[in-house]
Design a protein around this motif. Structure first.
Motif, short mmCIF file in Angstrom:
data_model
loop_
_atom_site.label_atom_id
_atom_site.label_comp_id
_atom_site.label_asym_id
_atom_site.label_seq_id
_atom_site.Cartn_x
_atom_site.Cartn_y
_atom_site.Cartn_z
N ILE A 10 43.75 45.76 30.22
CA ILE A 10 43.00 44.67 30.83
C ILE A 10 42.69 45.05 32.27
CG2 ILE A 10 42.99 42.23 31.45
CD1 ILE A 10 44.74 41.65 29.10
N PHE A 11 41.41 45.02 32.62
CA PHE A 11 40.94 45.33 33.96
C PHE A 11 40.58 44.03 34.67
CE2 PHE A 11 40.23 49.12 31.52
CZ PHE A 11 40.30 50.19 32.40
N GLY A 12 41.10 43.83 35.88
CA GLY A 12 40.75 42.63 36.63
C GLY A 12 41.49 42.61 37.95
N MET A 13 41.20 41.59 38.75
CA MET A 13 41.87 41.41 40.04
C MET A 13 42.23 39.95 40.21
SD MET A 13 42.11 44.38 41.54
CE MET A 13 42.49 43.88 43.22
N GLY A 14 43.35 39.69 40.86
CA GLY A 14 43.72 38.32 41.19
C GLY A 14 43.82 37.42 39.98
N GLY A 15 43.23 36.23 40.11
CA GLY A 15 43.32 35.22 39.06
C GLY A 15 42.72 35.64 37.74
N SER A 16 41.83 36.62 37.77
CA SER A 16 41.22 37.08 36.52
C SER A 16 42.22 37.74 35.58
CB SER A 16 40.09 38.07 36.83
OG SER A 16 39.03 37.43 37.49
N ILE A 17 43.31 38.26 36.13
CA ILE A 17 44.24 39.05 35.32
C ILE A 17 45.69 38.57 35.42
CG2 ILE A 17 44.68 40.76 37.14
CD1 ILE A 17 44.57 42.94 34.96
N LEU A 18 46.05 37.89 36.53
CA LEU A 18 47.45 37.51 36.73
C LEU A 18 47.95 36.54 35.67
CD1 LEU A 18 47.57 37.13 40.63
CD2 LEU A 18 48.76 38.84 39.25
N GLY A 19 47.07 35.66 35.18
CA GLY A 19 47.48 34.72 34.14
C GLY A 19 47.87 35.42 32.86
N SER A 177 59.82 36.65 34.44
CA SER A 177 59.00 35.62 35.08
C SER A 177 58.42 36.06 36.42
CB SER A 177 59.82 34.33 35.27
OG SER A 177 60.25 33.83 34.03
N ASN A 178 58.67 37.31 36.82
CA ASN A 178 58.14 37.78 38.10
C ASN A 178 56.62 37.67 38.16
OD1 ASN A 178 60.55 38.36 39.41
ND2 ASN A 178 60.65 40.45 38.63
N ASP A 179 55.95 38.05 37.06
CA ASP A 179 54.49 37.99 37.05
C ASP A 179 53.99 36.54 37.11
OD1 ASP A 179 53.97 40.74 37.05
OD2 ASP A 179 54.20 40.88 34.89
N LEU A 180 54.75 35.63 36.50
CA LEU A 180 54.40 34.21 36.59
C LEU A 180 54.36 33.78 38.05
CD1 LEU A 180 54.02 31.29 35.50
CD2 LEU A 180 56.53 31.15 35.38
N PHE A 181 55.31 34.25 38.84
CA PHE A 181 55.36 33.82 40.24
C PHE A 181 54.40 34.59 41.14
CE2 PHE A 181 59.29 31.93 38.63
CZ PHE A 181 59.00 30.61 38.98
N PHE A 182 53.97 35.77 40.71
CA PHE A 182 52.85 36.40 41.43
C PHE A 182 51.56 35.61 41.18
CE2 PHE A 182 55.51 40.41 41.18
CZ PHE A 182 55.82 40.40 42.54
N TRP A 183 51.43 35.08 39.96
CA TRP A 183 50.31 34.17 39.67
C TRP A 183 50.41 32.93 40.55
CZ3 TRP A 183 50.91 29.17 37.77
CH2 TRP A 183 49.73 28.51 37.40
N TYR A 184 51.61 32.34 40.64
CA TYR A 184 51.86 31.16 41.47
C TYR A 184 51.57 31.46 42.94
CZ TYR A 184 54.83 27.93 44.19
OH TYR A 184 55.30 27.04 45.12
N GLN A 185 51.95 32.65 43.37
CA GLN A 185 51.73 33.04 44.77
C GLN A 185 50.25 33.00 45.14
OE1 GLN A 185 52.43 37.27 45.89
NE2 GLN A 185 53.87 36.45 47.37
N GLN A 186 49.41 33.59 44.27
CA GLN A 186 47.98 33.56 44.55
C GLN A 186 47.44 32.14 44.49
OE1 GLN A 186 45.13 34.73 41.71
NE2 GLN A 186 43.48 34.77 43.19
N LEU A 187 47.84 31.39 43.48
CA LEU A 187 47.38 30.03 43.30
C LEU A 187 47.61 29.21 44.56
CD1 LEU A 187 46.43 27.73 41.28
CD2 LEU A 187 48.87 27.32 40.90
N VAL A 188 48.81 29.24 45.09
CA VAL A 188 49.18 28.41 46.23
C VAL A 188 48.56 28.94 47.53
CG1 VAL A 188 51.12 27.62 47.64
CG2 VAL A 188 51.29 27.60 45.14
N ALA A 189 48.69 30.24 47.78
CA ALA A 189 48.22 30.81 49.04
C ALA A 189 46.70 30.71 49.18
CB ALA A 189 48.67 32.26 49.17
N GLU A 190 45.98 31.05 48.11
CA GLU A 190 44.52 31.07 48.18
C GLU A 190 43.93 29.67 48.12
OE1 GLU A 190 42.14 34.65 46.71
OE2 GLU A 190 41.77 33.16 45.15
N SER A 191 44.63 28.74 47.50
CA SER A 191 44.12 27.38 47.38
C SER A 191 44.37 26.55 48.64
CB SER A 191 44.77 26.67 46.18
OG SER A 191 44.46 27.31 44.97
N LEU A 192 45.48 26.79 49.32
CA LEU A 192 45.90 25.90 50.40
C LEU A 192 45.81 26.51 51.80
CD1 LEU A 192 49.07 24.36 48.69
CD2 LEU A 192 46.71 23.57 48.58
N GLY A 193 45.63 27.82 51.89
CA GLY A 193 45.63 28.48 53.20
C GLY A 193 44.31 28.35 53.92
N LYS A 194 44.03 27.17 54.47
CA LYS A 194 42.75 26.89 55.13
C LYS A 194 42.94 25.96 56.32
CE LYS A 194 40.99 27.50 50.59
NZ LYS A 194 40.90 26.88 49.28
#
Length: 333
Positions: A10-19, A177-194
């Motif tokens: 699977i080729f992708g970056m960020g949310g496209s592949i972390l899930g 579950s490490n990959d689950l929390f890398f998914w969580y990390q992007q979700l929270v940081a990219e959604s709320l860091g503004k």
């Protein structure tokens, strides 16, 4: 058409592949097929074109620089499925040239929120899982305990945010579950860091980090709140008590999971005594329903936090600046 394949890239970056990567890691014991995730500018060995692999290429925009680069270096010409928006883009044009299968990426769903759509569910089908079991929001929002926990967690995180406790540190006692929390990390940081607001998610692998950063967590600056995560379906290997010293006899007939759970409980007790704020998740059974509930909980929590912080949880304007500057730099002689 694709049932013969047992191996996938699977080729992708960020949310496209972390899930999809989260699903594969979390439910790995149920999955009989092999998946490789190309989620960074990777080394040549992993990018090597292998004929017996089915390649799934995911990019919402169809113009993700790293995905295009990895795909080009791999020299793949067939056995591809592309997931991308229904609009003109490099990858969509490439898919047409290759006569590859194309699945339209829903344009209303951003990558980091897309795990329960085609980006996560198509790979889950190839993993032999049931997509319908992941998607249970209609059931969950009717459960009083689910909604109450969601509201309580959002309220607590907002309380900590107002006190400048903005680091969300995950103490993860489950390697799968490490990959689950890398998914969580992007979700929270990219959604709320503004707008000079936001929450910084930091993933700590336990119990390894007891011997590195735990000193800071317990005795450092009080600018963190914690999520403790444990799964009862961990490694069940048992300790051989024959060669243990008498002083370690309490380890006899204990499993690795027993040791992990004891450390998990001990951390909770110490945090309580030191009045360090934390929440805990204990997973009784790993299946599609459990993981789907975790995805749903964290997604709804993040959206509600965005509304409470008065930021748009669905865009990522600052990230686009890096993308533009990268292209400018590459164009320079």
């Amino acid at each position: 058409k694709f049932k013969k394949f047992k191996k996938f890239k699977i080729f992708g970056m960020g949310g496209s592949i972390l899930g999809a990567q989260s699903i594969y890691s979390f439910l790995n014991k149920k999955i009989k097929k092999k998946f490789i995730f190309i989620n960074n500018l990777d080394n040549e060995k992993r990018l090597k074109n292998e004929k017996d692999f089915l390649n799934i290429v995911i990019s919402k925009s169809g113009n993700t620089l790293e995905t295009i680069t990895n795909l080009n270096v791999s020299k793949i010409k067939k056995n591809c499925i592309f997931i991308t928006e229904n609009k003109k883009s490099y990858l969509r044009n490439l898919a047409f040239k290759m006569q590859a299968e194309i699945i339209d990426h829903n344009k209303f769903i951003g990558g980091r929120y897309s795990v329960l759509s085609e980006t996560g569910m198509l790979p889950s089908i190839f993993m032999g899982l049931n997509p319908d079991k992941f998607k249970r929001i209609d059931i969950l929002i009717k459960k009083k305990t689910f909604v109450e926990n969601l509201i309580r967690n959002v309220s607590s995180i907002m309380y900590f945010h107002k006190k400048k406790q903005n680091n969300s540190i995950v103490l993860n006692y489950d390697n799968s579950s490490n990959d689950l929390f890398f998914w969580y990390q992007q979700l929270v940081a990219e959604s709320l860091g503004k707008k000079s607001k936001g929450i910084l998610p930091i993933i700590s692998t336990m119990p390894k980090d007891n011997h590195s950063v735990m000193q800071l967590y317990l005795d450092g600056a009080r600018n963190n709140f914690y999520t403790l995560f444990f799964s009862k379906e961990n490694n069940a290997n048992y300790i051989d008590g024959k060669d243990l010293a008498k002083s370690l006899s309490y380890l006899k007939n204990k499993s690795l999971n027993d040791v992990l759970f004891s450390q998990f409980k001990a951390t909770q007790e110490v945090f309580k005594k030191r009045k360090i704020p934390f929440r805990s998740f204990v997973i009784n059974k790993k299946n599609e329903e459990t993981l789907g509930e975790l995805f749903t909980f964290f997604i709804l929590e993040t959206i509600l936090l965005g509304k409470a912080l008065k930021v748009n949880p669905f865009d990522q304007p600052a990230v686009e600046l890096i993308k533009k500057e990268t292209v400018i730099s590459l164009k320079k002689p």
